[in-house]
Design a protein around this motif. Structure first.
Motif: not given
Length: 513
Positions: A349-357, A359-367, A395-403
């Motif tokens: 999946v390719v997505d435009y997510a480029h902020t920590d929030d 990314l959180k939304n994108l990861l929720s959709v992926a789950r 670092p906020l984006m990094g934590h969102a992606a990792g979490s």
């Protein structure tokens, strides 16, 4: 139209000299000036158009409107000084093109996340009424069925009036706009009067431009006060968002018909949600009654977008049946959870997510896409942080992606003038703090190959940050780069050469709208 006719009321307040020539067009970029044009020289954020007056004259400008009193008129050139260059550009371009915005119902969408999808949904609903539409947004512009590249989310007023005039000539009567905080702060939408204003949410972004979070919110709020015009007639506000709750009361005080929306509160809300890889179903609760909704778009975040668009459409007079049809008709939004299918046994999946929030939304959709069962596949996320932008969000984006991921690949995403490795070093602590397994690869092409090579059957690989973009912006300027195309190349190298078109959730073809 003559110079003085084009100035209109500005002629009463702007000192002018040099005659009254016929004007063949307007430009604010000296490189685009043609013989007979009027050049609007205005101060911008990164450069001053007044520096290019002589270049514009050399290209054939016969008149200049400048917002700098320090610059002296040129001999033989019609000339006027104004206090506000952008306001003058808005007034003159509207006059030149016959005030096209007044012949359209304007619907504006602002907020940090969800603007694009909400705008696409609202346009689809309006088209379900039989109306021809204009859409102005991040990905592309639509004018009565034709699609054009979008250099800016919200362009200058001159480009807006050109788009609107073309739409009106083609029979359009509705226009949907993404309205960015930059555009509101810079008054690019000066003089436009909106029928409907939508606020999606407010999370951290653009703090490299705005002084602080309150300044960012104040810019968004301008859409609800009116920017050189009356306030919007209808205000559609996400009251599940803390800033939306404030804005709802503010919009009502401005005289708008203010409606709240959300999953948990508001006049418009969703209930009985059913989320799957095939799409989304829920019941839409409205002041007019309850309506079953079905959409190919996936995830809880898209429920917010659907409810926002439905509320805006219903407040503008659409029927519940037209809302249902329009939502169902929108199969995909380019670069928003866009699937790349080459026959591989895992999802890409390719997505435009480029902020920590985001990314959180994108990861929720992926789950939601994989299913929440314990034996569901893994989420592999590739992301980077933009250069010359808010460093504190890295670092906020990094934590969102990792979490939210099972494996992370940290790479480059439009480093601009900064060193890619330096940007990565600032995002890496957030990834490490999450405890997720991860890899670092500054070369985005190689990073995509690494992420895909990590995937196993049933997994999902998220390539985040660029979405619809077709370039990587480096220190030396933009260079062609398309995440979808690069992902296909990497899949072919893994033995999946099928050239299936990238697809949305679940299927759908992009084409002439």
């Amino acid at each position: 139209m003559t110079f003085l006719e084009l100035l209109g009321d500005l002629a009463n307040e702007a000192p002018h000299v040099g005659g009254n020539p016929e004007i063949t067009g307007l430009e604010h970029d000296s490189r685009r000036v043609r013989p007979g044009n009027l050049f609007v020289a205005m101060r911008g954020e990164s450069t001053d158009g007044n520096r290019f007056i002589d270049a514009a004259i050399a290209n054939g400008a016969v008149a200049v409107v400048s917002d700098s009193k320090e610059i002296q008129p040129r001999s033989g050139i019609a000339w006027a000084h104004v206090l506000h260059g952008r306001r003058a550009l808005a007034a003159m371009s509207a006059r030149f093109y016959g005030a096209p915005a007044r012949k359209l119902r304007l619907h504006g969408v602002t907020g940090t996340n969800g603007k694009t999808t909400t705008a696409f949904l609202l346009e689809s609903i309006l088209q379900a009424t039989g109306a021809k539409t204009v859409l102005v947004g991040t990905i592309e512009y639509h004018v009565a069925g034709e699609t054009f590249a979008a250099p800016h989310t919200t362009p200058e007023s001159l480009e807006l009036n050109r788009l609107f005039a073309r739409g009106v000539a083609e029979g359009a009567r509705e226009a949907v706009m993404e309205v960015s905080s930059h555009a509101l702060a810079q008054e690019r939408v000066w003089g436009l009067e909106f029928e409907t204003a939508v606020f999606t949410n407010l999370t951290r972004d653009h703090l490299d431009y705005h002084r602080d979070f309150e300044d960012y919110f104040a810019a968004k709020r301008v859409l609800f006060t009116g920017c050189g015009g009356r306030p919007p007639l209808n205000a559609i506000v996400n009251t599940d968002d803390p800033y939306g709750a404030k804005l709802h009361a503010f919009a009502a005080a401005q005289g708008a018909h203010a409606f709240g929306y959300g999953l948990f509160s508001g006049d418009f809300r969703a209930q009985q949600l059913q989320l799957s890889a095939r799409g989304t179903r829920f019941e839409l609760v409205t002041p007019r009654g309850i309506m079953p909704m079905e959409s190919p778009l996936i995830g809880r975040v898209n429920v917010f977008n659907i409810v926002a668009a439905a509320a805006a459409a219903l407040s503008a007079g659409c029927t519940l049946e037209q809302v249902v049809e329009g939502v169902r008709n929108l199969q995909r939004v380019p670069g928003r959870f866009e699937r790349v299918d080459s026959g591989q046994p895992f999802s890409v999946v390719v997505d435009y997510a480029h902020t920590d929030d985001a990314l959180k939304n994108l990861l929720s959709v992926a789950r939601d896409f994989l299913g929440r069962a314990a034996d569901a596949g893994r989420v592999i996320t590739l992301f980077g942080c933009g250069g010359d932008r808010d460093r504190a969000k890295r670092p906020l984006m990094g934590h969102a992606a990792g979490s939210g991921s099972d494996f992370v690949v940290l790479t480059s995403d439009n480093p601009r003038s900064e060193e890619p490795v330096a940007i990565i070093r600032e995002a890496l602590p957030g990834v490490e703090r999450s405890g997720v397994q991860h890899a670092v690869e500054p070369d985005r092409r190689q990073a995509i190959a690494l992420a895909l090579n990590e995937a196993k059957p049933g997994d999902i690989v998220l390539i985040a940050g660029k979405g619809h973009e077709k370039v990587q912006v480096l220190r030396d300027g933009p260079t062609p780069f398309d995440d979808v195309a690069v992902a296909r190349e990497a899949l072919a190298a893994l033995g999946y050469p099928a050239a299936a078109a990238s697809s949305p959730q679940p299927e759908g073809a992009r084409g002439r709208r």
